[in-house]
Design an enzyme around this catalytic site. Structure first.
Site, PDB file in Angstrom:
ATOM      1  N   CYS A  22     -73.394  -0.877   7.115  1.00 20.48           N
ATOM      2  CA  CYS A  22     -74.541  -1.793   7.026  1.00 20.48           C
ATOM      3  C   CYS A  22     -75.424  -1.424   5.838  1.00 20.48           C
ATOM      4  O   CYS A  22     -75.823  -2.273   5.038  1.00 20.48           O
ATOM      5  CB  CYS A  22     -75.385  -1.726   8.301  1.00 20.48           C
ATOM      6  SG  CYS A  22     -74.532  -2.136   9.814  1.00 20.48           S
ATOM      7  N   ASP A 423     -99.819  32.403   1.614  1.00 19.31           N
ATOM      8  CA  ASP A 423    -101.250  32.617   1.424  1.00 19.31           C
ATOM      9  C   ASP A 423    -101.738  33.435   2.617  1.00 19.31           C
ATOM     10  O   ASP A 423    -101.042  33.524   3.639  1.00 19.31           O
ATOM     11  CB  ASP A 423    -101.954  31.254   1.361  1.00 19.31           C
ATOM     12  CG  ASP A 423    -103.443  31.393   1.101  1.00 19.31           C
ATOM     13  OD1 ASP A 423    -103.827  32.343   0.410  1.00 19.31           O
ATOM     14  OD2 ASP A 423    -104.207  30.557   1.603  1.00 19.31           O
TER      15      ASP A 423
END
Length: 726
Positions: A22, A423
């Site tokens: 499809c 961090d």
């Protein structure tokens, strides 16, 4: 029609698109429209995004509906609903020519166009079998009629696809094989093959529906109604009418209808439906709530912070659907391979059908039959769907856990990382200080905390908030103060219980009182642990001290260990001072580079890449932006904020360090699943190719080799929807 983001991008939801075939047909058809530059199709999401230079929007819809699919509005903020004007008729029934419309994901398969067609074909095949037994002379014609019941819709789709640029569609191969079988006298087998083909397509549709529903089910977590507070009155309204700033009331046991912030009340919040957390979280004023979570035991007044189209769940669904349109490198390779693979199969089938009879005296009917069987074996559906099915399932499974990955390429890459750069503040740590130690220099610990809390009452400073939170946690009653005075850069003083009290830095405290060497040593030791220390002075005498630190997240050590165990190097890149960073790093067992500016973090990421590492950068998405962009994979840590959802390549929605390891695990499981799928797809075809050429199998096993492999591959991919046991 349906437009998104700009005049040059159009996004549509396509009903009935549930297989790789499809997607290929729609992509090829749209690329033939003038001014179309790029087409991204997501089978899993059922969406198509078209980038173009002012193409006729109705022409785009007409191309899709011309293939027999249904175009419906994409449910997104800022999208104008399609009205079905012109050639793009949105009321078109895909069952008329396509048969792929399996209806809503929660509907019964036998009520869909595909289900009805399959039942009709099966009934006709059964009737042909009975008629053939009762009236043998009509057997051939009965099976021919039975075959046509299913083949006519298939043939229509094949013809439409060929006109739109996909001549070698599975429908075309099926049509040629079935018609060819009739010509060599195998009408019974041809009818059976058509029926088996339709069963395979039906199973594909059911599997695709399940995958699509896995993420859409998230939207069902949000209740339809909300209790709106206005002018002292509470009324029930539709949840999707709430606007930012609305005040709502959430009763105990109710689902929370919108993202919001608690204004009044305190309660245990069950976040398991959204975050997977098994333990309820206690929340009070100024804390955030997710739509879809469940209020436990308290009545809450909540200020809405996001409209329905922008709440966390809606944005997660939108992000995943967009991500499913982004192809992974493996998927792009399979797509390119299939473009040559299918014509190659046609050539092989033609050679098998023609060469033996022409050159070696073989029987034409026998070898044409084998050539037709090879056509069916060679259909590429299972191969083409092998990668996107796995990626779509993984993206959906990740989203349900708060792991948001922006496309297959990110999902594939994250499993290859060898260095994870974190961090510190807000990533490895909670982002807010807490009281870690209360020291007594003669007074009771409780008195030290009580007087300190009295001095900090009303302050919004993070350290003040930490002291007040600790006092509240210990159930300490805070006395009133008078004559409060803030001493810039030093601390705060006031009269409490008739005594002059000061709270501030050790240096400032030493100006007011004597700090013994023992006390100085204890304070220095706390400083070496990266803690901030405030000293309490009562009437010129040092009474005690309070140490605070932004502590690691509860799962940080375990999350980093999971990465290390997976062979990934972990590094902290922080702008914080070296002493604090080293202290946190020691407690977590992670390498530390401290005192860095944003450009330093970016430079270090580049240095690791130059050394051959594949780098993931994990940060808050704001001050880490340069490093996030430079890394091979940038991962934003957040709690549902726009930054966490819309920056970087991926986002850990619920701020768990362990979720980074979960992303890596998900990637590795996905790539293993893809390898399994490709092996099944090609392995089955290879086996049936050999057995067909030597005469052991025929047409109906051939179609099972295709549709069976497609279903097996899809079901294997759906295993990724289940939580990992790791």
């Amino acid at each position: 029609m349906t437009e998104l983001k700009s005049a040059s991008e159009t996004r549509m939801r396509v009903g009935g698109m549930d297989c790789a075939s499809c997607a290929a047909k729609i992509e090829n058809a749209l690329l033939r429209v003038p001014q179309v530059t790029e087409v991204n199709v997501s089978v899993a999401a059922g969406t198509v995004t078209v980038r173009h230079d002012g193409a006729d929007i109705d022409a785009l819809g007409a191309r899709i509906t011309g293939l027999g699919y249904k175009v419906t509005p994409a449910d997104e903020k800022g999208i104008r609903a399609a009205q079905g004007q012109g050639g793009a008729s949105h009321d078109h029934d895909p069952g008329d020519s396509h048969g792929h419309d399996h209806g809503p994901t929660d509907g019964s398969w036998w009520r869909t166009s595909k289900g009805i067609l399959t039942i009709a074909s099966g009934t006709a095949l059964g009737a042909a079998f009975l008629i053939g037994k009762l009236v043998p002379a009509t057997e051939k014609w009965a099976f021919l009629v039975a075959m046509m019941v299913g083949l006519i819709p298939i043939g229509r789709r094949a013809f439409a696809a060929a006109l739109s640029g996909t001549p070698f569609s599975i429908e075309m191969l099926m049509t040629i094989a079935a018609v060819g079988a009739v010509f060599i006298g195998a009408s019974e087998e041809a009818a059976t093959v058509v029926f088996l083909f339709l069963i395979g397509e039906l199973l594909e549709g059911v599997a695709a529906s399940r995958a699509r529903a896995s993420i859409q089910d998230l939207t069902k977590l949000v209740p339809k109604t909300a209790r709106l507070e206005e002018n002292g009155q509470v009324s029930e309204v539709q949840a999707d009418t709430l606007v930012v700033g609305s005040m709502i009331q959430v009763r105990p046991g109710d689902r929370i209808p919108a993202d919001g912030t608690i204004v009044a009340g305190e309660s245990s919040i069950d976040e398991a439906p959204v975050t997977g957390e098994s333990t309820p979280v206690r929340k009070g004023p100024e804390q955030n709530l997710f739509a879809g979570t469940i209020n436990g035991d308290g009545l809450l007044s909540v200020r809405v912070t996001a409209a329905a189209a922008d709440n966390t769940i809606a944005r997660v669904v939108r992000l995943v659907e967009e991500a499913q349109e982004s192809k992974a490198p493996t998927e792009r390779f399979i797509d390119r391979f299939s473009r040559y693979y299918t014509p190659g199969v046609v050539v092989v089938a033609t050679v098998v059908a023609i060469i033996p009879p022409l050159l070696f005296g073989g029987v034409w009917s026998e070898w044409v039959y084998k050539g037709l069987a090879i056509l069916l074996i060679g259909c590429p559906c299972a191969l083409v769907i092998s990668t996107p099915a796995a990626i779509a399932a993984s993206l959906s499974a990740g989203a349900r856990r708060g792991l948001l990955l922006k496309g297959g390429a990110v999902l594939e890459q994250i499993g290859k990382i060898t260095v994870a750069c974190f961090d510190k503040t807000g990533t490895l740590t909670a982002g807010k200080p807490v009281v870690t130690d209360v020291l007594s220099f003669g007074s009771l610990e409780e008195d030290v905390l009580r007087l300190a809390a009295a001095l900090e009452t009303g302050s919004s400073h993070p350290l003040a908030i930490a002291i007040l939170a600790e006092a509240s946690k210990r159930g300490i009653s805070v006395p009133p103060t008078s004559g409060s005075q803030a001493i810039g850069g030093k601390g705060v003083s006031a009269t409490v219980d008739g005594q002059r009290v000061f709270l501030g830095s050790p240096q400032a405290a030493m100006e007011l009182a004597v700090l013994h060497l023992e006390h100085q040593g204890r304070i220095s030791a706390l400083n070496d642990e990266g803690k901030t220390v405030s000293v309490l002075v009562i009437e010129g005498t040092a009474a005690g001290a309070i140490a605070m630190r932004d502590e690691p997240r509860p799962d940080a050590a375990q999350g980093l260990k999971l990465l290390t165990d997976a062979g990934i190097r972990t590094v902290m890149l922080t702008g914080d001072n070296r002493r604090t960073a080293k202290a946190i790093g020691r407690s977590l067992g992670i390498e530390v580079q401290a005192g860095l500016l944003p450009q330093d973090k970016q430079r270090i990421v580049g240095e690791y890449q130059a050394q051959g590492y594949s780098v993931a950068k994990i940060g808050d998405g704001i001050n880490d932006a340069p490093a996030l962009a430079a890394a091979d994979v940038g991962i934003a840590m957040g709690g549902g904020t726009d930054v966490a959802l819309e920056t970087a390549d991926a986002a850990v929605l619920h701020g768990r360090v362990a979720d980074v390891a979960a992303m890596v695990d998900l990637s590795k499981r996905t790539m293993l699943n893809i390898k399994q799928n490709i092996t099944v797809a090609l392995g089955l075809k290879a086996v049936f190719l050999v057995t067909t050429v030597i005469g052991l199998t025929g047409l109906w096993p051939a179609i099972l080799a295709d549709t069976g492999a497609t279903v097996l591959v899809t079901m294997n991919a759906l295993r990724l929807l289940k939580p990992s046991r790791t």
